[in-house]
Design a protein around this motif. Structure first.
Motif, PDB file in Angstrom:
ATOM      1  N   VAL A   1       0.813  -1.225   0.348  1.00  0.00           N
ATOM      2  CA  VAL A   1      -0.343  -0.074   0.101  1.00  0.00           C
ATOM      3  C   VAL A   1       0.804   1.661  -0.472  1.00  0.00           C
ATOM      4  CG1 VAL A   1      -1.424   1.438   1.883  1.00  0.00           C
ATOM      5  CG2 VAL A   1      -1.547  -1.498   0.850  1.00  0.00           C
TER       6      VAL A   1
ATOM      7  N   ARG B   1       0.823   4.024  -2.888  1.00  0.00           N
ATOM      8  CA  ARG B   1       0.172   5.370  -2.467  1.00  0.00           C
ATOM      9  C   ARG B   1       1.213   6.502  -3.005  1.00  0.00           C
ATOM     10  NH1 ARG B   1      -5.217   5.881  -2.013  1.00  0.00           N
ATOM     11  NH2 ARG B   1      -6.167   3.164  -1.113  1.00  0.00           N
TER      12      ARG B   1
ATOM     13  N   ARG C   1      -6.904   0.048   0.594  1.00  0.00           N
ATOM     14  CA  ARG C   1      -6.795  -0.022   2.052  1.00  0.00           C
ATOM     15  C   ARG C   1      -5.750   1.519   1.287  1.00  0.00           C
ATOM     16  NH1 ARG C   1      -4.631  -4.452   5.164  1.00  0.00           N
ATOM     17  NH2 ARG C   1      -4.933  -6.593   4.673  1.00  0.00           N
TER      18      ARG C   1
ATOM     19  N   PHE D   1      -9.622   0.211   5.467  1.00  0.00           N
ATOM     20  CA  PHE D   1     -10.084   0.895   4.768  1.00  0.00           C
ATOM     21  C   PHE D   1     -10.069   2.489   3.757  1.00  0.00           C
ATOM     22  CE2 PHE D   1     -12.228  -2.746   5.982  1.00  0.00           C
ATOM     23  CZ  PHE D   1     -12.278  -4.004   4.849  1.00  0.00           C
ATOM     24  N   ASP D   2      -9.915   1.824   2.531  1.00  0.00           N
ATOM     25  CA  ASP D   2     -10.557   3.372   2.059  1.00  0.00           C
ATOM     26  C   ASP D   2     -11.993   3.552   2.071  1.00  0.00           C
ATOM     27  OD1 ASP D   2      -9.867   5.476   0.204  1.00  0.00           O
ATOM     28  OD2 ASP D   2     -10.067   4.563  -1.513  1.00  0.00           O
ATOM     29  N   ASP D   3     -12.482   5.168   2.923  1.00  0.00           N
ATOM     30  CA  ASP D   3     -13.648   5.168   3.282  1.00  0.00           C
ATOM     31  C   ASP D   3     -14.387   4.102   4.118  1.00  0.00           C
ATOM     32  OD1 ASP D   3     -13.995   7.076   1.391  1.00  0.00           O
ATOM     33  OD2 ASP D   3     -14.153   5.863  -0.330  1.00  0.00           O
ATOM     34  N   ALA D   4     -13.557   3.671   4.817  1.00  0.00           N
ATOM     35  CA  ALA D   4     -14.866   3.090   6.116  1.00  0.00           C
ATOM     36  C   ALA D   4     -14.180   2.924   7.209  1.00  0.00           C
ATOM     37  CB  ALA D   4     -15.397   1.289   5.485  1.00  0.00           C
TER      38      ALA D   4
END
Lengths: 579, 432
Positions: A275, A279, B118, B281-284
Motif C-alpha cells: 500500500v 499510494r 487499503r 479501509f478506504d472510506d470505511a
C-alpha cells in the motif's frame, strides 16, 4: 480446435484438486473448476493415470466431488503489450484497481479481468515493411508508452522465418486491432496485434546471445555500489531476519536504482508495505526523467493472505514482464520480496502432493527452481544488435534469521552478490543493516580496487580490535590498534550507513560516491598523532560529524564545499607531518 | 431434508471419516451421538467418496454409528449489532446463558482485502503506556503481537490497552484461555463499562482443542463487518500459540509432512490469513489486531514467533513485567510520531540511545571495570528510566510522558551532553 476437454473432481485437499479427466491433459496447462457460475482458475501440476492433480489459485470452499473441470490447453500465461507500465497486478495479472472498481473491498474469487485495457488506443509507427523477413522478437513497429518507445514485436511464440504481408500505416489503433499480417514458409498466415501472450514459466529467449554482466547498476546505496556492487544483468539476494530492514532496503533500491524499468514483486509479504508503494509512488518524481516513479514501474502483488498458489505464479509473472521490456533494449530491475514465501508456497503444494520431502520439508526440486528463476536474469544482445538486461534482486526471509536454511543456501549458490542483513547491525540502528564483513559480491566496484581492498581490511581489523577490547578493556589496547578501530567505526558511520529517510542522503550518485570514497580512503590511509585515546576518540567523533553533515548536504553546493574545507582543516590538525 | 450418514469408517485424532457424496469442501456437519450430544464438524478433505471432518468438540465418545448430518454451508457467524455485550464459545454458541443469535449470518474466513482499497494508516492509538506511546507507537489498523513467556502479565496488558484505546468496538478472542483469565477480562471490561461495546469469543483451556481453530476467524469476520460500517474495531487475540498448536495437531492427524518442529508447512499462510485482516479501509472503518504469542522456551526463533514476526508490523516484547525497548518495534510508528509533538522523535531516539549506553555500562560494571563520571550519570539515568518510563504501572498521556522524558534527561545530564539539536533544547529543556 476441438471442443473443450473436461474432467470431474474426485478429491479436494485445501487448494489441491484431484481430477479424473476424460480424454487427455497437458502438464502445467490451465484449467477451471466450475462452482455454479464461478470459474476457479487452476494449474495441472501432476498427472497419474487418468487422474490429474491441480493447484487452484483461489479458495476451494464449496467445491464438491463430481464437480466439472474444464481444461484450456494453454499454459499459465501473461498478456504483454503497451499499457503494462504503472499497473498494479495480482500474481495472475489481474489488475487490482479495476478489480476494486468491479468487486469492491474484497478480492472475490473467480473474477478475471483483462490485464490490458481493451479500449485503449496507441499511436503506432511501423518499422517493418511489406516483404521484410522477420523472426520472433523482431520489431514490427513502435508506440510511445510514457517516456519509452514501446516496440511491437513479432510474437515470441512465432517460430521460424515470417514474411510481412501487410502492415498498417502510421496512425492510432486499438490495442487488439490487427496491425500486421505475416506468412511463414509453409504459407500459414497470421495476424499480429499489439499484444501477445507468453507462458510465464518459460524464459523468453528471442535474443542472439547472453553476455557476461560487467557494467554495474547504480542503486545509489553506498554500501552496495561501492562495497558489494550489482551488475546490470546480474543477480543479488538480501537475506535477513525480520526487522532487519529488508523491505526498506528494497524500497530504497526500487526508488533510486538507475534502471529503465523497475518491477516490484511483493510476494507473500505484508499488504501494508504494498500500500505504501501504491499510494506513494504516483506522488514521487523520478529525478532522472521528471516523471512519476510509477510510470517506470510495474507492481505485482500477491500479499501473504492472498491465495498461495498465485504467490508462486507471481514471481514468474514479474520476471516475464521484465524480460518483455528487456526485448526492447531496456534495462529492467526486478525486485522480489520475498522469495522465501514463494519457496514456502512450493513446500505447501509439495506437502499436499505427498512428495518425499527434502530438508525442512522443502521439496527436492527447490534448488533447481530457485536456480531457474535467477537464471532468467542476464545481459543479452538482441536480434538487432542492441542490448537489454534483466537484473534480479530477491529478498530472503530465513526462518529464525538462520542463513543455514535451504532457501538461503540454494539462493547463495546462484546469485552474484550476497547482501546479508544482520540483526546485530539493525539492533544497533546501523542502516542499511548489510553486514560489511559477511556480505560479498562477484561484480566489479565503481571505485578503485586497491583502495577498496584497503578499506575492507580496515573494517576487518577494526572488528578484531573491537572484539579484543571486549575482553581486555580499553586500557589493555595500544593506541595504534585503538586508532584502527576508530577508523573502522568512522568508515562505518560516514560511508556504510545511509539515511534512507533523508532527502539528500537517501541517494548517492555514482560520481559522488567515487568523490567521497577518495576522501575517505585518504583519511583511512593517513597517519595521525594523538596524545591519548580520549583525544583520538574525540577527534574522530568531530571528524565523523563533519562528514555526516556532508552526507546531508547537496553535492558540490555551497554548504558541501564549506564542510569539505572544514574537513581538510580537521585532517591537517592531527596529521603526522612527513619526516 | 438433508441426508444423514451413519457410516463413520475412521476415527483418528479429532478427525473422523465418513463415506458421503454431494458434500462441499469446508462445509459444516453435525455429529450426533445416541445420547443426544451434538458436535459441529467441518470438512477438511474429500477423497474418492470419503469425507474427512475435523470435529470441534473432539472425537472422544464418537461411535462408528453416530449420525453425521451435513448442513450444506460453511461456518457462519452473526454480524448483527446484538452481538455487543455477549460472550460466545469458540464455535459461536452462547456462553452467557442467553439466547443464540442467528441474524445477518456471514461466512467466516472470507477473501482478503484488495490492496488497492487499503490506505496508509495515519492515526495513533493512545494507550497511556509510555513504552508504547513514546517509543513504539501503536497505530490504527496495525497488527502487533505481544511476545512473552508464561507467567508474564500479558493478559493484563492486553486488557489495559483495550480499556484505554479509543475504539468503537472491542472483540476478544480467547484461545486456550485459563478460566480465571477469561473472568478477569470480562470483569475488567465490565468495570470500565466497556462490555456493552465488546464481543467475546472464548475458548478456554478446558474446551476441546480443535474448537480454538475457529476463534480468530469468528472474531475477524465480525470485526470486518463492523469495520465496513465505519467502526474502529480492536481485536484482541490471546493466545495465538494455542491456535498454532491446534493447527499442528490437525495436520499431524491428517498425516501431513511437518516442516519445522512438527508445525505444518502452511503455518505462515495460516497465520497471515488471520493477521492480514488488520486493515484501514478506504472510506470505511479499521481493524487493529493485538495478539499474544507466548514463546515456548522464550525462544524467538521458535516457528510460531518467528513466522509471526515476519507477518506482523512489529512486536512488543514483554519481559520481567516490562516492555523491552530493544526487541520491541512498531513498524508503523514513523507514520504518526512526526505529527504528535515536535519533540516526540528526539525524545524517543535520545532516551533509547542513553538506555542502550546504560546497559553497556552495567555490563562494564559487572565485569569490574572502573566507572567514570560519565558512567555514573548513565547509571542514574538507567534507574530513573526504568522507574518512570518502563514500569507498567506508569499510566500517563503521551504529552506528559514526553515532559517526563525531558525531566529525566535534565536530572542526569546537562543540555550539551544530550546531543539534542539546539532549537529543541531551547524550546523544551527544563529551566531550573
Amino acid at each position: 480446435m476441438s471442443e473443450t476437454k473436461t474432467g470431474h473432481i474426485t478429491g479436494i485437499n485445501s487448494n489441491l484438486l484431484t481430477v479424473e479427466f476424460d480424454t487427455s491433459v497437458e502438464q502445467n496447462e490451465v484449467a477451471y473448476a466450475l462452482l455454479g457460475d464461478l470459474k476457479l482458475k487452476a494449474e495441472v501440476i501432476r498427472v497419474r493415470g487418468k487422474k490429474a492433480d491441480l493447484q487452484v489459485f483461489e479458495s476451494t470452499e464449496g467445491l464438491k466431488e463430481g464437480d466439472k473441470v474444464e481444461f484450456t490447453g494453454d499454459l499459465l500465461s501473461v498478456e504483454l503489450g503497451p499499457g503494462l507500465l504503472a499497473q498494479v497486478y495480482d500474481g495472475l495479472q489481474n489488475p487490482l484497481n479495476e478489480l476494486a472498481e468491479k468487486a469492491g473491498f474484497f478480492l472475490k474469487r473467480g473474477i478475471y479481468l483483462d490485464p490490458l485495457e481493451d479500449s485503449s488506443t496507441w499511436d503506432f509507427t511501423p518499422i517493418a515493411k511489406v516483404g521484410d523477413k522477420v523472426h520472433a522478437g523482431d520489431r514490427l513497429g513502435s508506440v510511445p508508452e510514457g517516456i519509452f518507445t514501446h516496440y511491437i514485436m513479432l510474437p515470441f511464440a512465432f517460430r521460424g522465418t515470417w514474411e510481412v504481408v501487410k502492415i498498417v500505416p502510421a496512425g492510432t489503433y486499438r490495442l487488439r486491432e490487427c496491425i500486421a499480417v505475416v506468412r511463414n514458409e509453409n504459407g500459414v498466415e497470421r495476424e499480429v496485434t499489439m499484444t501477445q501472450k507468453w507462458p510465464v514459466k518459460v524464459p523468453i529467449s528471442c535474443y542472439k546471445e547472453k553476455l557476461l554482466p560487467t557494467e554495474s547498476i547504480t542503486t545509489q546505496q553506498r554500501i552496495i555500489d561501492t562495497f558489494f556492487p550489482v551488475a546490470q544483468g546480474g543477480t543479488f539476494c538480501t537475506p535477513g531476519p525480520f526487522g532487519a530492514g529488508k523491505t526498506v532496503l528494497q524500497h530504497a533500491i526500487s526508488q533510486h536504482a538507475e534502471a529503465d524499468i523497475v518491477i516490484v514483486a511483493a510476494c507473500g509479504e505484508r499488504a501494508g508495505e504494498v500500500v505504501e508503494i501504491l499510494r506513494e509512488y504516483p506522488e514521487l518524481t523520478d529525478p532522472r526523467t521528471g516523471q512519476s516513479l510509477m510510470s517506470r514501474s510495474v507492481i505485482i502483488c500477491n500479499t501473504s493472505s492472498m491465495p498461495v498458489a498465485a504467490r508462486e505464479a507471481s514471481v514468474y509473472t514479474a520476471v516475464t514482464i521484465a524480460e518483455y521490456y528487456r526485448q526492447m533494449g531496456l534495462n529492467c530491475l526486478l525486485l522480489a520480496d520475498s522469495t522465501s514465501r514463494w519457496a514456502q508456497a512450493l513446500r505447501e503444494m509439495s506437502g499436499r502432493l505427498e512428495e518425499i520431502p527434502g530438508e525442512e520439508a522443502f521439496p527436492a526440486y527447490l534448488e533447481s527452481r530457485i536456480a531457474g528463476f535467477y537464471e532468467r536474469a542476464g545481459l543479452v544482445v538482441l536480434n538487432d544488435g542492441s542490448k537489454g538486461s534483466v537484473t534480479i534482486g530477491g529478498s530472503v526471509s530465513p526462518a529464525g534469521g538462520n542463513f543455514e536454511e535451504p532457501v538461503t543456501q540454494a539462493t547463495l549458490k546462484v546469485v552474484g552478490a550476497f547482501l546479508g542483513l544482520s540483526r546485530e547491525r539493525s539492533s544497533a540502528r546501523r542502516f542499511p543493516a548489510i553486514h560489511p564483513l559477511d556480505s560479498w559480491s562477484k561484480y566489479k566496484s565503481i571505485v578503485d580496487a586497491k583502495k577498496l581492498a584497503e578499506a575492507r581490511n580496515i573494517l576487518r581489523r577494526g572488528h578484531e580490535v573491537d572484539q579484543m577490547m571486549k575482553v581486555v578493556g580499553e586500557e589493555g589496547t595500544n593506541i595504534d590498534d585503538f586508532v584502527l578501530y576508530l577508523k573502522s567505526e568512522f568508515l562505518d558511520f560516514v560511508y556504510l550507513q545511509q539515511n534512507t529517510f533523508d532527502e539528500v542522503d537517501a541517494a548517492t550518485s555514482q560520481e559522488r560516491q567515487i568523490y567521497m570514497f577518495d576522501h575517505i580512503s585518504s583519511i583511512l590511509a593517513q597517519k595521525f598523532v594523538f596524545d591519548d585515546k580520549e583525544q583520538a576518540r574525540r577527534y574522530f567523533l568531530e571528524l565523523r560529524l563533519i562528514l555526516t553533515d556532508m552526507n546531508y548536504a547537496p553535492f558540490k553546493e555551497e554548504e558541501f564545499k564549506v564542510l569539505e574545507q572544514k574537513m581538510n582543516e580537521k585532517i591537517s590538525e592531527r596529521a603526522e607531518k612527513d619526516a | 431434508m438433508r441426508k444423514v450418514y451413519h457410516n463413520i469408517i475412521q476415527i483418528a485424532g479429532n478427525v473422523i471419516t465418513v463415506e458421503a457424496d454431494n458434500v462441499a469442501y469446508n462445509d459444516l456437519a453435525e455429529v450426533s451421538s445416541g445420547d443426544g450430544n451434538t458436535s459441529l464438524a467441518q470438512v477438511i478433505r474429500i477423497q474418492d467418496g470419503k469425507v474427512y471432518l475435523q470435529v470441534f468438540a473432539g472425537s472422544r465418545g464418537i461411535s462408528t454409528n453416530d449420525e453425521v448430518r451435513f448442513l450444506g454451508h460453511p461456518m457462519k457467524v452473526s454480524s448483527s449489532a446484538d452481538l455487543l455485550g455477549r460472550v460466545f464459545t469458540g464455535s459461536g454458541e452462547p456462553r452467557d446463558g442467553r439466547p443464540a443469535i442467528h441474524d445477518d449470518l456471514i461466512n467466516i474466513g472470507g477473501p482478503s482485502v484488495n490492496p488497492a482499497k487499503r490506505i496508509i494508516p495515519r492515526n495513533m492509538i493512545r494507550t497511556g503506556i509510555p513504552m508504547i506511546d513514546v517509543f513504539n507507537t501503536l497505530v490504527d489498523s496495525q497488527k502487533l503481537p505481544i511476545f512473552s513467556v508464561a507467567g508474564e502479565p500479558y493478559n493484563e496488558l492486553l486488557a489495559r490497552i483495550a480499556m484505554q484505546a479509543e475504539v468503537d468496538v472491542i472483540i476478544l478472542g480467547g484461545m486456550g484461555l485459563k478460566h480465571d483469565d477469561y473472568l478477569a477480562f470480562r470483569n475488567t471490561l465490565d468495570e470500565h463499562g466497556a462490555l456493552s461495546r465488546s464481543v467475546l469469543f472464548i475458548h478456554t483451556a478446558s474446551d476441546p482443542v480443535v474448537e480454538c481453530l475457529l476463534v480468530p476467524d469468528m472474531c475477524l469476520a465480525v470485526a470486518e463487518s463492523y469495520a465496513l460500517q465505519n467502526k474502529k474495531v480492536l481485536v484482541l487475540l490471546s493466545d495465538m500459540t494455542n491456535f498454532a498448536d491446534a493447527l499442528k495437531e490437525i495436520s499431524i492427524t491428517m498425516e501431513q509432512i511437518p516442516s519445522n518442529r512438527g508445525y505444518p508447512g502452511d503455518l505462515y499462510s495460516q497465520l497471515a490469513a488471520r493477521y492480514e485482516k488488520a486493515v484501514d479501509f478506504d472510506d470505511a472503518g479499521s481493524i487493529t489486531i493485538l495478539a499474544v504469542t507466548t514463546m515456548p522456551g522464550d525462544d524467538v526463533t521458535h516457528p510460531i514467533p518467528d513466522n509471526t514476526g515476519y507477518i506482523t508490523e512489529g512486536q512488543f516484547y514483554l519481559r520481567n513485567g516490562r516492555i523491552e525497548p530493544f526487541g520491541s518495534l512498531s513498524r508503523l510508528k514513523q507514520q504518526v510520531n512526526g505529527r504528535t509533538r515536535a519533540d516526540h522523535r528526539v525524545i524517543m531516539d535520545t532516551m533509547i540511545r542513553f538506555y542502550s549506553d546504560f546497559k553497556e555500562t552495567l555490563e562494564k560494571q559487572s565485569m569490574g571495570f572502573r566507572m567514570s563520571a560519565w558512567d555514573s550519570k548513565l547509571l542514574k539515568f538507567g534507574k530513573l528510566f526504568e522507574e518512570k518510563m518502563m514500569d507498567l504501572s506508569v499510566n500517563i498521556p503521551l504529552e506528559e510522558a514526553l515532559d517526563q522524558g525531558w525531566q529525566i534527561l535534565a536530572e542526569c545530564f546537562d543540555a550539551t551532553e544530550s546531543g539534542i539539536k539546539t532549537d529543541l533544547i531551547e524550546q523544551f529543556w527544563p529551566k531550573k
